[in-house]
Design a protein around this motif. Structure first.
Motif, PDB file in Angstrom:
ATOM      1  N   SER A  37      -1.587  -2.821   1.634  1.00  0.00           N
ATOM      2  CA  SER A  37      -1.092  -4.158   1.313  1.00  0.00           C
ATOM      3  C   SER A  37       0.316  -4.105   0.721  1.00  0.00           C
ATOM      4  O   SER A  37       0.717  -3.121   0.108  1.00  0.00           O
ATOM      5  CB  SER A  37      -2.052  -4.818   0.316  1.00  0.00           C
ATOM      6  N   ARG A  38       1.054  -5.171   0.887  1.00  0.00           N
ATOM      7  CA  ARG A  38       2.367  -5.293   0.250  1.00  0.00           C
ATOM      8  C   ARG A  38       2.244  -5.787  -1.182  1.00  0.00           C
ATOM      9  O   ARG A  38       3.229  -5.828  -1.915  1.00  0.00           O
ATOM     10  CB  ARG A  38       3.235  -6.267   1.060  1.00  0.00           C
ATOM     11  N   SER A  39       1.034  -6.171  -1.542  1.00  0.00           N
ATOM     12  CA  SER A  39       0.817  -6.689  -2.896  1.00  0.00           C
ATOM     13  C   SER A  39       0.383  -5.549  -3.836  1.00  0.00           C
ATOM     14  O   SER A  39      -0.620  -4.881  -3.584  1.00  0.00           O
ATOM     15  CB  SER A  39      -0.267  -7.770  -2.860  1.00  0.00           C
ATOM     16  N   PRO A  40       1.109  -5.344  -4.904  1.00  0.00           N
ATOM     17  CA  PRO A  40       0.735  -4.283  -5.849  1.00  0.00           C
ATOM     18  C   PRO A  40      -0.684  -4.471  -6.394  1.00  0.00           C
ATOM     19  O   PRO A  40      -1.416  -3.503  -6.576  1.00  0.00           O
ATOM     20  CB  PRO A  40       1.770  -4.412  -6.967  1.00  0.00           C
ATOM     21  N   VAL A  43      -3.183  -3.280  -3.848  1.00  0.00           N
ATOM     22  CA  VAL A  43      -3.191  -1.808  -3.764  1.00  0.00           C
ATOM     23  C   VAL A  43      -3.959  -1.250  -4.960  1.00  0.00           C
ATOM     24  O   VAL A  43      -4.778  -0.331  -4.834  1.00  0.00           O
ATOM     25  CB  VAL A  43      -1.752  -1.251  -3.728  1.00  0.00           C
ATOM     26  N   LEU A  70       4.552   5.421  -4.116  1.00  0.00           N
ATOM     27  CA  LEU A  70       3.974   4.357  -4.935  1.00  0.00           C
ATOM     28  C   LEU A  70       4.806   4.205  -6.202  1.00  0.00           C
ATOM     29  O   LEU A  70       5.397   5.175  -6.679  1.00  0.00           O
ATOM     30  CB  LEU A  70       2.536   4.715  -5.335  1.00  0.00           C
ATOM     31  N   LEU A  74       1.021   2.845 -10.211  1.00  0.00           N
ATOM     32  CA  LEU A  74       0.009   3.021  -9.157  1.00  0.00           C
ATOM     33  C   LEU A  74      -0.156   4.494  -8.792  1.00  0.00           C
ATOM     34  O   LEU A  74      -1.266   4.947  -8.483  1.00  0.00           O
ATOM     35  CB  LEU A  74       0.402   2.208  -7.916  1.00  0.00           C
TER      36      LEU A  74
END
Lengths: 260, 604
Positions: A37-40, A43, A70, A74
């Protein structure tokens, strides 16, 4: 905040994850999907889910995600997850992270290598004893002590001589009978106090031959310092008479003389 | 007579000598200059002059004494207490002149006793010189416009002539009964010592003149440049063999002579420790020097320099500061602050050493024709090693001298020099500018591949107690040398956390330039692994350099990777901008067909 999340992840693994659910193929696929995903936040959820699922099939996707970069929070979380999953398959990515530019990452990698014990773990940890960051060196020494085996013993001897504080304990844990004389020889160069944890570990081990322990007792008797006496006294106290062998008897005999 | 002179002081001396205006046309602006006949006559008198016979001597000024040392005999001649010394001692024939308190005192070199003294009347001693029993002493207000000066010509133990000059006058000298007096920045008046009359005048168009040195080797004059009086000398640079070294780029920038029109340096001034020392070689034409060398003293360093480009021939490191020096055939004699005397031969090795038993502030040396004898002491050390050692000297005052050593080292063509520069570039204890100079020089070396590879094999290791090599300059060197054997070593440093971000950038540039495809995968891995962490400027620049190298090595595939990284969700803004720049700068030229198609589409 990240530490709390990671702790929750670990606790979740231990106490809350229903095995049947955790093994769900659908959930695994979904968690892996989230890694892209592009959303932190997604992820993060994906990494957490992989940890909770406890499925070693999560290792490869997680390693791939790490290799594709990352942000620090993350990445740290991903490494901890690999550590918790405990799968030796994480070895290659962890070995690479053991040379990461950020010391926190190297620290996490060293700990994860020790807990996953992939092939080549001792060699990697022995290498990490040369790290510029003392925390990484400490984790590497602890890891070598935890892994056992003799692969990292020379590096631990050197680390002890270079005053890595965690090295003597690790050395005491993994030294073979043939290493005991060499270990005791370090008392002269790094000092008795620094070697106390190593000697204490040696005397407390069940897997060390009586003859090797006897050599330790003899050296402590020769030293006859208060610290040496304390170590012998602890050894006598902790070791049942019937299983103590010659080493314990020698210690018992030596203690009154040392008191004088 | 002498005591009376002392008692009467300056004006009284002039009156008694009966020469207050006895100089005739001396120093008048109407005096004809550059008269060939007059200058030729002077030159002829110089050639006919007998050897001076002045003994080789060292005169040391300590905190409270003046000490004379016989260089040939190696013994002290005398020691006289002095109070309030305000100048360095000046050797003037058989006299030694010192500004003490408010008096200028001339002592006999033979026994140290006072020959005469005058009140300074707030003038400074700008210089003194002599030949046998004739001496010239100049006192001046110093400065330019409005300067006033006095020239004293002494014969034996007394003053024979006093000449007042409404101009600045520099440091004079005497030879063959002639007094050479530099003044007004461009003139050298030649006076007859007997009469005090001016007999010739040289007006220099070549450069400023504030000093004259006259001895058996000839008459040399100048300041930042040097010329000499020859048979056909005129005012132009060519006829006097003018030599003007670019000495401003030397540590401390000492010219051949400091300006004698400036206030003289105090006895404890560092100026006495930072000097260019030289001796003119006898002859005519262009200026030439004994052993074809100039010597730079810089505190504890002595550099031998080639006159043509001031390149370093050798460097000597002395145990204490050099406070006096004099060049001659076969080397240079130095006097140090511990009282030592050492004669350094043409290879820089000491050949004679002695101790004067005093701790001088400044020492004036006169060798004449004397050359100290002695065999070279110690092994001859390679110049590159001399320079390396000098560059690593820990005396903080010596940094400019150490920089000269680095520059000199870099100028050596020997491939072995690369190894020395690696050592310096790698030395974290060096001052920043010095280390930077070494690293810059290292990166530009034309040779030294073996040393390069050996250095790159080293990595930082806590257990092995090693540090990371200077990866950036080494990478630049690898690129300059097209050393493809360095590629795997550079790749190893790319993966080493001890390689700094700026060094990663240099390393990536080198990998791109070396053109080895084995670097593609490590570069790509680096780009992906770190793209989300490149939040600071050095890291972002390193990332961009890695991206550029990737495109250089793998073309469209590399561009595609960079494009993916640009599109990735976590690329920080700092890095993003630089990566976009990389894509723009590496844009392949559009194919004509595509361009035509686009143009056609636009027309439609």
């Amino acid at each position: 905040m990240r530490g709390i999340a990671n702790a929750a992840l670990a606790l979740g693994l231990l106490f809350t994850a229903p095995p049947a659910l955790a093994q769900s193929r659908g959930e695994l696929a979904e968690a892996i999907e989230r890694l892209s995903s592009r959303s932190p936040s997604e992820v993060r959820e994906g990494i957490e889910a992989l940890g909770l699922l406890g499925n070693t099939r999560a290792v490869r996707p997680l390693a791939d995600r790490i290799a594709r970069g990352l942000p620090p929070d993350l990445l740290d979380m991903a490494i901890e997850t690999l550590s918790i999953l405990g799968d030796p398959a994480a070895g290659p990515v962890l070995f690479r992270l053991a040379h990461h530019r950020r010391a926190e990452v190297r620290l996490g990698a060293a700990r994860a290598i020790a807990s996953t014990n992939p092939p080549g773990a001792a060699r990697a940890l022995a290498g990490a004893l040369s790290d510029s960051d003392p925390r990484v060196r400490g984790a590497a020494a602890d890891g070598l002590g935890m892994l056992g085996g003799a692969a990292g013993i020379d590096a631990l001897f050197l680390a002890t001589q270079r005053h890595v504080p965690e090295a003597p304990t690790a050395l005491g844990r993994i030294a073979r009978p043939a290493d005991v004389e060499r270990l005791l020889g370090l008392i002269g160069s790094v000092g008795f106090d620094a070697m106390t944890p190593a000697i204490s570990e040696l005397l407390g081990r069940d897997d060390l031959a009586d003859a090797a322990k006897l050599a330790v007792v003899v050296r402590l008797t020769e030293l006859a310092t208060p610290g040496a006496r304390q170590l012998l006294s602890d050894f006598v106290d902790m070791t049942p008479e019937q299983s103590g062998g010659r080493a314990r008897r020698a210690a018992v005999e030596a203690l009154p003389r040392m008191q004088q | 007579m002498i005591s009376l002179l002392r008692a009467l002081g300056w004006v009284g001396i002039a009156a008694l000598a009966g020469c207050g205006g006895g100089s005739g046309d001396a120093f008048r602006t109407t005096f004809a200059d550059n008269e060939p006949a007059a200058l030729a006559s002077v030159f002829a008198r110089l050639r006919a002059a007998p050897p001076s016979g002045d003994a080789p001597v060292a005169v040391a000024l300590t905190e409270d004494a003046l000490v004379a040392w016989d260089l040939e005999a190696g013994r002290q001649l005398w020691s006289q207490p002095v109070a309030g010394a305000r100048s360095a001692p000046h050797l003037a024939g058989r006299l030694v002149v010192l500004h003490e308190g408010d008096r200028v005192v001339a002592r006999r070199l033979s026994d140290g006793r006072e020959a005469f003294g005058v009140a300074d009347e707030h003038f400074s001693v700008t210089g003194a010189g002599g030949d046998g029993d004739t001496a010239a002493i100049v006192l001046s207000t110093t400065g330019g416009v409005g300067a006033q000066s006095r020239v004293l010509i002494a014969r034996g133990d007394g003053i024979a002539h006093r000449l007042d000059v409404e101009s600045s006058v520099g440091a004079p000298d005497v030879r063959g009964g002639l007094v050479f007096v530099p003044w007004g920045s461009q003139n050298v008046s030649v006076l007859d010592a007997s009469s005090g009359a001016e007999v010739a005048r040289l007006r220099s168009h070549a450069g400023v003149v504030s000093h004259v040195r006259a001895d058996e080797r000839g008459v040399v004059f100048g300041q930042a440049g040097l010329g000499r009086l020859g048979a056909s000398a005129g005012g132009d640079a060519e006829s006097v063999g003018w030599y003007a070294p670019d000495s401003a780029r030397l540590p401390g920038g000492p010219p051949p002579w400091r300006s004698a029109y400036d206030p003289p340096a105090a006895p404890n001034s560092a100026m006495h420790k930072i000097r260019l020392v030289w001796a003119a070689r006898e002859g005519e034409g262009a200026m030439a020097f004994t052993d074809d060398a100039l010597y730079l003293t810089f505190y504890r360093f002595v550099f031998a320099l080639a006159p043509e480009d001031l390149s370093v021939r050798w460097v000597h490191q002395h145990p204490s500061d050099v406070v006096g020096a004099s060049a001659t055939d076969g080397g240079v004699l130095i006097a140090d602050a511990a009282g030592g005397l050492s004669f350094l031969g043409t290879d820089g090795r000491p050949r004679m050493q002695a101790s004067m038993g005093a701790r001088p502030l400044v020492v004036e040396l006169r060798l004449g024709g004397y050359v100290p004898a002695g065999a070279p002491q110690g092994e001859l050390v390679a110049v590159a090693d001399q320079l390396l050692s000098a560059a690593q000297n820990t005396d903080s005052r010596l940094v400019p001298g150490r920089e000269l050593a680095v520059r000199a080292l870099a100028a050596q063509s020997d491939p072995a020099v690369t190894q020395r520069l690696i050592v310096l570039c790698d030395d974290g204890s060096l001052p920043g500018p010095l280390r930077a100079a070494a690293c810059e020089s290292l990166a530009a070396r034309p040779s030294g591949g073996e040393a390069l590879l050996a250095a790159l094999r080293r990595h930082a290791s806590f257990l092995e107690e090693t540090t990371a090599p200077p990866v950036g300059p080494l990478a630049r060197l690898a690129s300059n040398l097209s050393e493809r054997a360095a590629v795997p070593l550079l790749v190893a440093h790319l993966a080493d956390p001890e390689t700094s971000a700026p060094d990663v950038a240099h390393l990536a540039v080198a990998l791109g330039a070396l053109g080895d495809e084995s670097a593609i995968e490590p570069l790509r891995d680096f780009l992906w692994l770190y793209h989300a962490e490149a939040t600071d400027d050095p890291s972002a620049r390193a990332l961009a350099a890695v991206a550029r190298a990737l495109v250089t090595l793998s073309g469209p595939a590399g561009r595609e990777t960079v494009r993916e990284v640009v599109d990735a969700p976590y690329t920080p803004a700092t890095a993003l901008g630089l990566l976009v720049e990389v894509l723009a700068q590496t844009e392949p030229e559009q194919q004509p067909a595509e361009s035509e198609a686009e143009a056609a589409a636009a027309e439609e």
